[in-house]
Design a protein around this motif. Structure first.
Motif, PDB file in Angstrom:
ATOM      1  N   SER A  61       0.821  -1.201  -0.194  1.00 57.84           N
ATOM      2  CA  SER A  61      -0.015  -0.075  -0.103  1.00 57.84           C
ATOM      3  C   SER A  61       0.890   1.166   0.050  1.00 57.84           C
ATOM      4  O   SER A  61       1.989   1.149   0.022  1.00 57.84           O
ATOM      5  CB  SER A  61      -0.923  -0.031   1.050  1.00 57.84           C
ATOM      6  OG  SER A  61      -1.996   0.831   0.952  1.00 57.84           O
ATOM      7  N   GLU A 104      -3.442   1.354   5.652  1.00 56.12           N
ATOM      8  CA  GLU A 104      -3.458   0.107   5.291  1.00 56.12           C
ATOM      9  C   GLU A 104      -1.908  -0.650   5.398  1.00 56.12           C
ATOM     10  O   GLU A 104      -1.684  -1.707   5.617  1.00 56.12           O
ATOM     11  CB  GLU A 104      -3.576   0.240   3.548  1.00 56.12           C
ATOM     12  CG  GLU A 104      -5.279   0.183   3.321  1.00 56.12           C
ATOM     13  CD  GLU A 104      -5.688   1.754   3.425  1.00 56.12           C
ATOM     14  OE1 GLU A 104      -4.848   2.466   3.462  1.00 56.12           O
ATOM     15  OE2 GLU A 104      -6.583   2.076   3.653  1.00 56.12           O
ATOM     16  N   VAL A 135      -6.084  -7.361   4.568  1.00 58.83           N
ATOM     17  CA  VAL A 135      -6.108  -5.630   4.610  1.00 58.83           C
ATOM     18  C   VAL A 135      -6.603  -5.381   3.177  1.00 58.83           C
ATOM     19  O   VAL A 135      -6.065  -5.804   2.035  1.00 58.83           O
ATOM     20  CB  VAL A 135      -4.824  -5.167   4.855  1.00 58.83           C
ATOM     21  CG1 VAL A 135      -4.780  -3.556   4.572  1.00 58.83           C
ATOM     22  CG2 VAL A 135      -3.954  -5.630   6.050  1.00 58.83           C
ATOM     23  N   GLY A 136      -7.651  -4.477   3.027  1.00 61.15           N
ATOM     24  CA  GLY A 136      -8.036  -3.997   1.857  1.00 61.15           C
ATOM     25  C   GLY A 136      -8.893  -4.946   0.953  1.00 61.15           C
ATOM     26  O   GLY A 136      -9.577  -5.979   1.310  1.00 61.15           O
TER      27      GLY A 136
END
Length: 148
Positions: free
Chosen positions: A38, A44, A78-79
């Motif tokens: 990121s 992030e 994540v994300g």
């Protein structure tokens, strides 16, 4: 492990022993820094690095429980895309998960779904097979062994 760069013309050589710093530098060299880690100084990136640190510090069982709970409503750690956190945590958990009994895998549905998804992604599937880390799908007809 210490990695030393020779530096470009007019630059001093540098040394680094932190595995995460080394991974980030390799990702930068391959133009994948923001894809895998990121944007710098983003929330992030902090989350990705936190998951990598957790993988290194927790036992596989503790990490698996935490991942299972975290992935209740998520596809990736994540994300919305795969990150370095997914790849590294998968490596830490795959061997542990591979050795679980079917009823134990079923008891960790979110973590198993995630492991199965990651191990089937193009490019990773070949690596998982080569490392002998493929996690077989549980047979739901096998129930937990009796206590007798």
């Amino acid at each position: 492990m210490i990695v030393t760069s020779t530096g470009n013309e007019g630059e001093e050589p540098t040394s680094c022993a932190n595995p995460m710093s080394i991974m980030i530098e390799i990702a930068k060299a391959a133009y994948l820094d923001e894809v895998l880690f990121s944007a710098p100084n983003s929330k992030e990136r902090f989350e990705i690095l936190s998951f990598i640190e957790l993988a290194q510090s927790l036992s596989a069982e503790e990490l698996c429980e935490r991942v299972n709970k975290h992935l209740t409503m998520r596809m990736f750690l994540v994300g919305l895309n795969i990150t370095a956190a997914d790849i590294i945590v998968h490596l830490y958990l795959a061997e542990y998960f591979r050795d679980l009994e079917d009823f134990q895998k079923i008891a960790l549905p979110n973590a198993f779904r995630w492991i199965d998804h990651i191990q089937h992604l193009p490019g990773l599937a070949e690596q998982v097979e080569a490392l002998g880390l493929f996690v077989a799908f549980p047979d739901e007809s096998n129930s937990q062994p009796s206590k007798a």
